[in-house]
Design an enzyme around this catalytic site. Sequence first.
Site, PDB file in Angstrom:
ATOM      1  N   VAL A 106     -12.251   5.597  -9.298  1.00 31.52           N
ATOM      2  CA  VAL A 106     -12.356   7.035  -8.998  1.00 31.52           C
ATOM      3  C   VAL A 106     -11.469   7.790  -9.983  1.00 31.52           C
ATOM      4  O   VAL A 106     -10.285   7.488 -10.128  1.00 31.52           O
ATOM      5  CB  VAL A 106     -11.946   7.339  -7.547  1.00 31.52           C
ATOM      6  CG1 VAL A 106     -12.013   8.840  -7.277  1.00 31.52           C
ATOM      7  CG2 VAL A 106     -12.852   6.593  -6.582  1.00 31.52           C
TER       8      VAL A 106
ATOM      9  N   ALA B  17       3.278  -3.615   3.688  1.00 31.05           N
ATOM     10  CA  ALA B  17       1.935  -3.800   4.255  1.00 31.05           C
ATOM     11  C   ALA B  17       1.785  -3.242   5.677  1.00 31.05           C
ATOM     12  O   ALA B  17       0.742  -2.670   6.016  1.00 31.05           O
ATOM     13  CB  ALA B  17       1.582  -5.288   4.232  1.00 31.05           C
ATOM     14  N   GLN B  18       2.804  -3.389   6.521  1.00 32.76           N
ATOM     15  CA  GLN B  18       2.636  -3.026   7.931  1.00 32.76           C
ATOM     16  C   GLN B  18       2.292  -1.551   8.175  1.00 32.76           C
ATOM     17  O   GLN B  18       1.358  -1.263   8.929  1.00 32.76           O
ATOM     18  CB  GLN B  18       3.861  -3.446   8.745  1.00 32.76           C
ATOM     19  CG  GLN B  18       3.771  -4.877   9.267  1.00 32.76           C
ATOM     20  CD  GLN B  18       2.525  -5.132  10.092  1.00 32.76           C
ATOM     21  OE1 GLN B  18       2.093  -4.310  10.902  1.00 32.76           O
ATOM     22  NE2 GLN B  18       1.901  -6.280   9.904  1.00 32.76           N
TER      23      GLN B  18
ATOM     24  N   GLU C  95      12.028 -12.913  -5.252  1.00 34.42           N
ATOM     25  CA  GLU C  95      11.116 -14.034  -5.001  1.00 34.42           C
ATOM     26  C   GLU C  95      10.649 -14.669  -6.311  1.00 34.42           C
ATOM     27  O   GLU C  95      10.542 -15.892  -6.424  1.00 34.42           O
ATOM     28  CB  GLU C  95       9.925 -13.556  -4.158  1.00 34.42           C
ATOM     29  CG  GLU C  95      10.379 -13.155  -2.764  1.00 34.42           C
ATOM     30  CD  GLU C  95       9.266 -12.803  -1.781  1.00 34.42           C
ATOM     31  OE1 GLU C  95       9.505 -12.932  -0.579  1.00 34.42           O
ATOM     32  OE2 GLU C  95       8.183 -12.397  -2.219  1.00 34.42           O
TER      33      GLU C  95
ATOM     34  N   GLY D 220     -10.047   2.663  -2.055  1.00 37.56           N
ATOM     35  CA  GLY D 220      -9.010   1.629  -2.053  1.00 37.56           C
ATOM     36  C   GLY D 220      -9.247   0.576  -0.986  1.00 37.56           C
ATOM     37  O   GLY D 220      -9.277   0.881   0.203  1.00 37.56           O
TER      38      GLY D 220
ATOM     39  N   PHE E 219      -4.511  -3.115   1.868  1.00 40.31           N
ATOM     40  CA  PHE E 219      -4.231  -3.350   3.289  1.00 40.31           C
ATOM     41  C   PHE E 219      -4.705  -2.178   4.140  1.00 40.31           C
ATOM     42  O   PHE E 219      -5.289  -2.364   5.211  1.00 40.31           O
ATOM     43  CB  PHE E 219      -2.731  -3.552   3.506  1.00 40.31           C
ATOM     44  CG  PHE E 219      -2.255  -4.895   3.044  1.00 40.31           C
ATOM     45  CD1 PHE E 219      -2.455  -6.028   3.813  1.00 40.31           C
ATOM     46  CD2 PHE E 219      -1.592  -5.036   1.839  1.00 40.31           C
ATOM     47  CE1 PHE E 219      -2.027  -7.275   3.400  1.00 40.31           C
ATOM     48  CE2 PHE E 219      -1.150  -6.283   1.409  1.00 40.31           C
ATOM     49  CZ  PHE E 219      -1.372  -7.395   2.192  1.00 40.31           C
TER      50      PHE E 219
ATOM     51  N   ASP F 263       0.557   3.058   1.245  1.00 39.13           N
ATOM     52  CA  ASP F 263       1.624   3.388   0.289  1.00 39.13           C
ATOM     53  C   ASP F 263       1.516   4.790  -0.295  1.00 39.13           C
ATOM     54  O   ASP F 263       2.519   5.387  -0.687  1.00 39.13           O
ATOM     55  CB  ASP F 263       1.579   2.407  -0.887  1.00 39.13           C
ATOM     56  CG  ASP F 263       2.241   1.078  -0.579  1.00 39.13           C
ATOM     57  OD1 ASP F 263       2.706   0.898   0.555  1.00 39.13           O
ATOM     58  OD2 ASP F 263       2.295   0.230  -1.484  1.00 39.13           O
TER      59      ASP F 263
HETATM   60  C1  FAD Z   1       4.291  -7.999  -6.072  1.00 37.71           C
HETATM   61  C2  FAD Z   1       4.290  -7.331  -4.735  1.00 37.71           C
HETATM   62  C3  FAD Z   1       4.833  -8.001  -3.643  1.00 37.71           C
HETATM   63  C4  FAD Z   1       4.838  -7.397  -2.373  1.00 37.71           C
HETATM   64  N1  FAD Z   1       5.361  -8.090  -1.330  1.00 37.71           N
HETATM   65  C5  FAD Z   1       5.290  -7.553  -0.083  1.00 37.71           C
HETATM   66  C6  FAD Z   1       5.730  -8.282   1.057  1.00 37.71           C
HETATM   67  O1  FAD Z   1       6.217  -9.415   0.935  1.00 37.71           O
HETATM   68  N2  FAD Z   1       5.596  -7.703   2.278  1.00 37.71           N
HETATM   69  C7  FAD Z   1       5.048  -6.464   2.426  1.00 37.71           C
HETATM   70  O2  FAD Z   1       4.909  -6.001   3.568  1.00 37.71           O
HETATM   71  N3  FAD Z   1       4.664  -5.745   1.378  1.00 37.71           N
HETATM   72  C8  FAD Z   1       4.752  -6.262   0.124  1.00 37.71           C
HETATM   73  N4  FAD Z   1       4.319  -5.537  -0.950  1.00 37.71           N
HETATM   74  C9  FAD Z   1       3.846  -4.160  -0.736  1.00 37.71           C
HETATM   75  C10 FAD Z   1       2.432  -4.176  -0.186  1.00 37.71           C
HETATM   76  O3  FAD Z   1       1.617  -5.020  -0.967  1.00 37.71           O
HETATM   77  C11 FAD Z   1       1.920  -2.756  -0.176  1.00 37.71           C
HETATM   78  O4  FAD Z   1       2.749  -1.998   0.648  1.00 37.71           O
HETATM   79  C12 FAD Z   1       0.489  -2.698   0.332  1.00 37.71           C
HETATM   80  O5  FAD Z   1      -0.357  -3.392  -0.523  1.00 37.71           O
HETATM   81  C13 FAD Z   1       0.048  -1.253   0.497  1.00 37.71           C
HETATM   82  O6  FAD Z   1      -1.283  -1.245   0.892  1.00 37.71           O
HETATM   83  P1  FAD Z   1      -2.246  -0.070   0.409  1.00 37.71           P
HETATM   84  O7  FAD Z   1      -3.565  -0.357   1.046  1.00 37.71           O
HETATM   85  O8  FAD Z   1      -1.599   1.229   0.646  1.00 37.71           O
HETATM   86  O9  FAD Z   1      -2.362  -0.236  -1.172  1.00 37.71           O
HETATM   87  P2  FAD Z   1      -2.858  -1.459  -2.024  1.00 37.71           P
HETATM   88  O10 FAD Z   1      -2.826  -2.731  -1.267  1.00 37.71           O
HETATM   89  O11 FAD Z   1      -2.082  -1.395  -3.301  1.00 37.71           O
HETATM   90  O12 FAD Z   1      -4.393  -1.132  -2.320  1.00 37.71           O
HETATM   91  C14 FAD Z   1      -4.795  -0.062  -3.121  1.00 37.71           C
HETATM   92  C15 FAD Z   1      -6.205  -0.329  -3.602  1.00 37.71           C
HETATM   93  O13 FAD Z   1      -6.713   0.842  -4.209  1.00 37.71           O
HETATM   94  C16 FAD Z   1      -7.428   0.521  -5.363  1.00 37.71           C
HETATM   95  N5  FAD Z   1      -7.396   1.713  -6.233  1.00 37.71           N
HETATM   96  C17 FAD Z   1      -6.310   2.417  -6.624  1.00 37.71           C
HETATM   97  N6  FAD Z   1      -6.659   3.472  -7.354  1.00 37.71           N
HETATM   98  C18 FAD Z   1      -8.008   3.443  -7.428  1.00 37.71           C
HETATM   99  C19 FAD Z   1      -8.964   4.279  -8.060  1.00 37.71           C
HETATM  100  N7  FAD Z   1      -8.608   5.379  -8.752  1.00 37.71           N
HETATM  101  N8  FAD Z   1     -10.276   3.942  -7.978  1.00 37.71           N
HETATM  102  C20 FAD Z   1     -10.659   2.847  -7.275  1.00 37.71           C
HETATM  103  N9  FAD Z   1      -9.798   2.026  -6.658  1.00 37.71           N
HETATM  104  C21 FAD Z   1      -8.488   2.324  -6.727  1.00 37.71           C
HETATM  105  C22 FAD Z   1      -6.702  -0.679  -5.923  1.00 37.71           C
HETATM  106  O14 FAD Z   1      -7.553  -1.461  -6.751  1.00 37.71           O
HETATM  107  C23 FAD Z   1      -6.291  -1.424  -4.655  1.00 37.71           C
HETATM  108  O15 FAD Z   1      -7.252  -2.382  -4.273  1.00 37.71           O
HETATM  109  C24 FAD Z   1       4.305  -6.114  -2.220  1.00 37.71           C
HETATM  110  C25 FAD Z   1       3.772  -5.443  -3.320  1.00 37.71           C
HETATM  111  C26 FAD Z   1       3.756  -6.052  -4.574  1.00 37.71           C
HETATM  112  C27 FAD Z   1       3.165  -5.329  -5.751  1.00 37.71           C
END
Ligand code: FAD
Length: 425
Positions: free
Chosen positions: A83, A322-323, A174, A15, A18, A305
């Site tokens: 994956v 994100a944080q 939004e 992944g 963030f 997340d």
């Molecule tokens: C529309 C929207 C608006 C948002 N607005 C805000 C905001 O204003 N402020 C804020 O703080 N948060 C916001 N969020 C939440 C924030 O984006 C998430 O909390 C954050 O992205 C979490 O980060 P992460 O790295 O855990 O997961 P993600 O950023 O979701 O990254 C997960 C990654 O894993 C990859 N992945 C998943 N499964 C697989 C697999 N099986 N094989 C290969 N790759 C895989 C995906 O392609 C992705 O790139 C928003 C979310 C959305 C959907």
Amino acid sequence: MNLPDTGQKRIVIIGGGFAGISLAKNLKGVDLQVVLIDRHNYHTFQPLLYQVSTSGLEPDSIAYPLRKVLNELDNFYFRMASVQRIDPDGKTVFTDIGNLGYDYLVLATGTKTNFFGNQNIARYAMPMKTVPQALDIRSLMLQNFEKADDCLDPVERKALLNFCIVGAGPTGVELAGAFAELKNNVFPKDYRHLNIDEMEINLFEGGPRVLPPMSENASKKATEFLKALGVRVHLNVIASDYDGERLTLKDGTTLNTKNFIWTAGVTGAAIEGFATHVLVERLNRYKVNRFNQVEGYDTVFAIGDIAYMETDGFPKGHPQVAQPAIQQGELLADNLERMLEGKELKPFTYRDKGTMATIGRNKAVADIKKLKFAGFFAWFIWMFVHLMALVGFRNKVVVFFNWAYNYINYDKAARLIMRRFRPKA
Ligand SMILES: Cc1cc2nc3c(=O)[nH]c(=O)nc-3n(C[C@H](O)[C@H](O)[C@H](O)COP(=O)(O)OP(=O)(O)OC[C@H]3O[C@@H](n4cnc5c(N)ncnc54)[C@H](O)[C@@H]3O)c2cc1C
């Protein structure tokens, strides 16, 4: 998979969101072979997806090549792959391009849209979690406006111009605000022969207020802002079915709409292979300790997340924003280095920097620690924070330029159907 033997221990990060890129960036100088796997070759800045859906930004300005984020790291390898399964006992990940062994594994897969088991809604609704999905919404919206402009049947036209959004969290709010901006400032010029008052923006929320994760004050102000923009806010209303044409609410009411957008919930993007007890079933998140180690495994971690960590301050886990993802990535990099040096690990403590949501031009709500504010100042802070958080200097410049242009001209320039969206039959 074709990866060289560098004589180092291998860490596989699944992944590039963030959490994943925060970890990988902070592994600079650590003696590990770092392999990042993502099904996309770019990082998505999800907080601005709604601006892609509503023609405010080009998709390229909120996406960033994962190889570029990390090309300064030695011993870094990226593989674009999905994956499919993990064998934790054999320490192997199975992907659509081959298998890979690991010494350390980090699950940073984020979430996927939750349709709560409703198959019709899953089939016909428009989710907004990825860039392609945001582009589908943009195409559908513009296609439906093109059709409406040439439509003589008033019932059909009403359905084409009815925008229904389910879920009034920050994303739904939004999005509704951005549709309202299009209605008020942009579409009247593009579609001069349409009665633009026929465009309806309906926002449905199952709970008693919009922005449930934010303060009462933020909810109240956001509702006022939405209503002033012409958004119809429906509270305590559950959407129970959608067949591509007609939305049915739990109380039996029906509405005709060709634009049905689902922002009502997410569930963890967990990967098959671990025993079920390591997951919080109703959330699909991996249970982790304060060092982000997945329950029962010393060398498997979950961050962002997908991780569920109970602490005194957050007994139901951290918010899926994100944080926490960024902060857990940073700490895990530090802890991995400590682990390699045989030092004691540091427990994670979340530093909550606050929550914000913007509602159209000049308006936002912000809860920052004990401060609750709304209006122009909150909007200004919202813009600054999002601009700074974007990955890549080019993206910051492009987004800033677009926002300035849109603000001065009351415009949203990306009103382009680059590829047709074909609704499911
Ligand atoms: C529309 C929207 C608006 C948002 N607005 C805000 C905001 O204003 N402020 C804020 O703080 N948060 C916001 N969020 C939440 C924030 O984006 C998430 O909390 C954050 O992205 C979490 O980060 P992460 O790295 O855990 O997961 P993600 O950023 O979701 O990254 C997960 C990654 O894993 C990859 N992945 C998943 N499964 C697989 C697999 N099986 N094989 C290969 N790759 C895989 C995906 O392609 C992705 O790139 C928003 C979310 C959305 C959907």
